[in-house]
Enzyme design. Structure first.
Site, PDB file in Angstrom:
ATOM      1  N   LYS A  12      33.667  46.924  42.834  1.00  0.00           N
ATOM      2  CA  LYS A  12      35.040  47.378  42.736  1.00  0.00           C
ATOM      3  C   LYS A  12      35.874  46.692  41.846  1.00  0.00           C
ATOM      4  O   LYS A  12      36.631  47.187  41.060  1.00  0.00           O
ATOM      5  CB  LYS A  12      35.863  46.970  44.261  1.00  0.00           C
ATOM      6  CG  LYS A  12      35.040  47.669  45.285  1.00  0.00           C
ATOM      7  CD  LYS A  12      35.865  47.612  46.777  1.00  0.00           C
ATOM      8  CE  LYS A  12      35.769  45.842  47.115  1.00  0.00           C
ATOM      9  NZ  LYS A  12      34.382  45.590  47.862  1.00  0.00           N
ATOM     10  N   ARG A 170      31.466  39.267  55.819  1.00  0.00           N
ATOM     11  CA  ARG A 170      32.084  40.315  55.399  1.00  0.00           C
ATOM     12  C   ARG A 170      31.758  41.864  55.375  1.00  0.00           C
ATOM     13  O   ARG A 170      32.227  42.558  55.501  1.00  0.00           O
ATOM     14  CB  ARG A 170      32.178  39.929  53.813  1.00  0.00           C
ATOM     15  CG  ARG A 170      33.006  38.670  53.600  1.00  0.00           C
ATOM     16  CD  ARG A 170      32.812  37.805  52.478  1.00  0.00           C
ATOM     17  NE  ARG A 170      32.814  38.728  51.000  1.00  0.00           N
ATOM     18  CZ  ARG A 170      32.575  38.250  49.827  1.00  0.00           C
ATOM     19  NH1 ARG A 170      31.702  37.265  49.866  1.00  0.00           N
ATOM     20  NH2 ARG A 170      32.650  39.081  48.908  1.00  0.00           N
TER      21      ARG A 170
HETATM   22  P1  AP5 Z   1      32.220  42.683  41.901  1.00  0.00           P
HETATM   23  O1  AP5 Z   1      32.886  43.745  40.830  1.00  0.00           O
HETATM   24  O2  AP5 Z   1      33.005  41.607  41.799  1.00  0.00           O
HETATM   25  O3  AP5 Z   1      32.218  43.265  43.359  1.00  0.00           O
HETATM   26  P2  AP5 Z   1      33.443  43.711  44.443  1.00  0.00           P
HETATM   27  O4  AP5 Z   1      33.078  44.939  45.080  1.00  0.00           O
HETATM   28  O5  AP5 Z   1      34.938  43.463  43.558  1.00  0.00           O
HETATM   29  O6  AP5 Z   1      33.299  42.629  45.454  1.00  0.00           O
HETATM   30  P3  AP5 Z   1      34.153  41.607  46.175  1.00  0.00           P
HETATM   31  O7  AP5 Z   1      33.208  40.490  46.803  1.00  0.00           O
HETATM   32  O8  AP5 Z   1      35.412  41.111  45.372  1.00  0.00           O
HETATM   33  O9  AP5 Z   1      34.633  42.571  47.334  1.00  0.00           O
HETATM   34  P4  AP5 Z   1      35.188  41.963  48.670  1.00  0.00           P
HETATM   35  O10 AP5 Z   1      35.903  43.321  49.126  1.00  0.00           O
HETATM   36  O11 AP5 Z   1      34.152  41.293  49.516  1.00  0.00           O
HETATM   37  O12 AP5 Z   1      36.261  40.685  48.254  1.00  0.00           O
HETATM   38  P5  AP5 Z   1      37.970  40.784  47.879  1.00  0.00           P
HETATM   39  O13 AP5 Z   1      38.269  39.800  46.981  1.00  0.00           O
HETATM   40  O14 AP5 Z   1      38.489  42.142  47.940  1.00  0.00           O
HETATM   41  O15 AP5 Z   1      30.717  42.424  41.538  1.00  0.00           O
HETATM   42  C1  AP5 Z   1      29.913  41.582  42.356  1.00  0.00           C
HETATM   43  C2  AP5 Z   1      28.711  41.208  41.667  1.00  0.00           C
HETATM   44  O16 AP5 Z   1      27.755  42.345  41.102  1.00  0.00           O
HETATM   45  C3  AP5 Z   1      29.248  40.490  40.282  1.00  0.00           C
HETATM   46  O17 AP5 Z   1      28.452  39.485  39.681  1.00  0.00           O
HETATM   47  C4  AP5 Z   1      29.133  41.639  39.075  1.00  0.00           C
HETATM   48  O18 AP5 Z   1      28.625  41.227  37.794  1.00  0.00           O
HETATM   49  C5  AP5 Z   1      27.945  42.322  39.725  1.00  0.00           C
HETATM   50  N1  AP5 Z   1      27.736  43.863  39.409  1.00  0.00           N
HETATM   51  C6  AP5 Z   1      28.983  44.642  39.556  1.00  0.00           C
HETATM   52  N2  AP5 Z   1      28.411  45.998  39.273  1.00  0.00           N
HETATM   53  C7  AP5 Z   1      27.186  46.236  39.122  1.00  0.00           C
HETATM   54  C8  AP5 Z   1      26.210  46.880  38.827  1.00  0.00           C
HETATM   55  N3  AP5 Z   1      26.357  48.223  38.580  1.00  0.00           N
HETATM   56  N4  AP5 Z   1      24.859  46.503  38.609  1.00  0.00           N
HETATM   57  C9  AP5 Z   1      24.370  45.083  38.715  1.00  0.00           C
HETATM   58  N5  AP5 Z   1      25.391  44.304  38.779  1.00  0.00           N
HETATM   59  C10 AP5 Z   1      26.738  44.600  38.989  1.00  0.00           C
HETATM   60  O19 AP5 Z   1      38.567  39.925  49.415  1.00  0.00           O
HETATM   61  C11 AP5 Z   1      37.880  38.839  49.541  1.00  0.00           C
HETATM   62  C12 AP5 Z   1      38.578  38.029  50.909  1.00  0.00           C
HETATM   63  O20 AP5 Z   1      39.721  38.445  50.899  1.00  0.00           O
HETATM   64  C13 AP5 Z   1      38.193  39.404  52.090  1.00  0.00           C
HETATM   65  O21 AP5 Z   1      37.168  38.721  52.802  1.00  0.00           O
HETATM   66  C14 AP5 Z   1      39.350  38.986  53.212  1.00  0.00           C
HETATM   67  O22 AP5 Z   1      39.293  37.681  53.715  1.00  0.00           O
HETATM   68  C15 AP5 Z   1      40.784  38.840  52.169  1.00  0.00           C
HETATM   69  N6  AP5 Z   1      41.145  40.144  51.789  1.00  0.00           N
HETATM   70  C16 AP5 Z   1      41.432  40.871  50.652  1.00  0.00           C
HETATM   71  N7  AP5 Z   1      42.209  41.923  50.813  1.00  0.00           N
HETATM   72  C17 AP5 Z   1      42.040  42.270  51.985  1.00  0.00           C
HETATM   73  C18 AP5 Z   1      42.871  43.072  53.030  1.00  0.00           C
HETATM   74  N8  AP5 Z   1      43.303  44.211  52.422  1.00  0.00           N
HETATM   75  N9  AP5 Z   1      42.976  42.890  54.087  1.00  0.00           N
HETATM   76  C19 AP5 Z   1      42.870  41.848  54.930  1.00  0.00           C
HETATM   77  N10 AP5 Z   1      41.879  40.828  54.227  1.00  0.00           N
HETATM   78  C20 AP5 Z   1      41.884  41.033  52.983  1.00  0.00           C
END
Ligand code: AP5
Length: 215
Positions: A12, A170
């Site tokens: 994402k 998660r």
């Molecule tokens: P990346 O693009 O970083 O993945 P992502 O989908 O953004 O994953 P996140 O871990 O950031 O999502 P998340 O939803 O768990 O975390 P968030 O920060 O929103 O890619 C991941 C890796 O894969 C990278 O190394 C990248 O290089 C690699 N990659 C990408 N595409 C690739 C491909 N095509 N091929 C190979 N490799 C690839 O949330 C974190 C925490 O915040 C939550 O757990 C919660 O506690 C809190 N939080 C945030 N928003 C809310 C909300 N709305 N409500 C409640 N709690 C919330």
């Protein structure tokens, strides 16, 4: 308004950064907002960090307040990419009301699909630049010099929730709280499914093609 939804590690953030540049609309990552608050040591940041590090969601009222404030800023008047919000049914209903009350178009959900077995490898290999936000991966997309950002030379960091125990939690939170949103938006005919596996640039191209067709 575009919502990028998918399990942890689906790409994402990676895709939202590029698509935001291509379309010229802001990228709003609620995870990044919370991590920034945590770095600054605010009370919100401290409370959020305790939940994030163990893979639990932050309460809906806190998240809705943050997003409402951000969506009232002038730069998002013509749209934005929401990455990480909504994540529960109650957040989705809140967003719908907010968009309607401000006279904006309903949101379109981009559903990035990734098989759970790929999630752990992607996330344990992730490294992020604290300065420019560039996202690397030790397995698929390493920086030229280990631990250092190619763009600005800053030292890369590993997120506190990118360990196996928190990742499993998660994933459970995603399946229980967030996956139901796919059906919620499907009933509104507002879902675009995208395969999150494969070359990131090819995924971006597919995504932009879909979005141009829907525009
Ligand atoms: P990346 O693009 O970083 O993945 P992502 O989908 O953004 O994953 P996140 O871990 O950031 O999502 P998340 O939803 O768990 O975390 P968030 O920060 O929103 O890619 C991941 C890796 O894969 C990278 O190394 C990248 O290089 C690699 N990659 C990408 N595409 C690739 C491909 N095509 N091929 C190979 N490799 C690839 O949330 C974190 C925490 O915040 C939550 O757990 C919660 O506690 C809190 N939080 C945030 N928003 C809310 C909300 N709305 N409500 C409640 N709690 C919330």
């Amino acid at each position: 308004m575009l919502i990028f939804l998918g399990p942890p590690g689906a790409g994402k953030g990676t895709q939202a950064r590029t698509v935001s540049e291509e379309l010229g609309i802001p990228h709003i990552s609620t995870g990044d907002i919370l991590r920034e608050a945590s770095r600054k040591g605010t009370s919100l940041g401290k409370a959020a960090r305790a939940r994030m590090d163990v893979g639990e969601l932050v309460p809906d009222d806190v998240m809705c307040g943050i997003v409402e404030e951000r969506l009232n800023e002038p730069d998002v008047r013509d749209g934005a990419i929401l990455d990480g919000f909504p994540r529960t049914l109650s957040q989705a209903q809140f967003l719908d009301r907010l968009l309607e009350q401000s006279g904006r178009e309903p949101a379109l959900l981009v559903n990035l699909h990734l098989e759970p077995q790929l999630v752990i490898k992607r996330l344990t290999g992730r490294r992020v630049c604290p300065k420019c936000g560039e996202i690397y991966n030790s397995f698929w997309h390493p920086p030229r010099e280990e631990g250092v950002c190619d763009k600005d030379g800053a030292r890369l960091f590993q997120r506190g929730d990118d360990n196996e125990e928190a990742i499993r939690k998660r994933l459970v939170a995603y399946e229980r709280e967030t996956m139901p949103l796919i059906d919620y938006y499907r009933h509104k005919n507002a879902v675009q499914d995208v395969d999150g596996e494969g070359d990131p640039a090819a995924i971006t191209k597919r995504l932009l093609d879909f979005l141009k067709k829907r525009a």
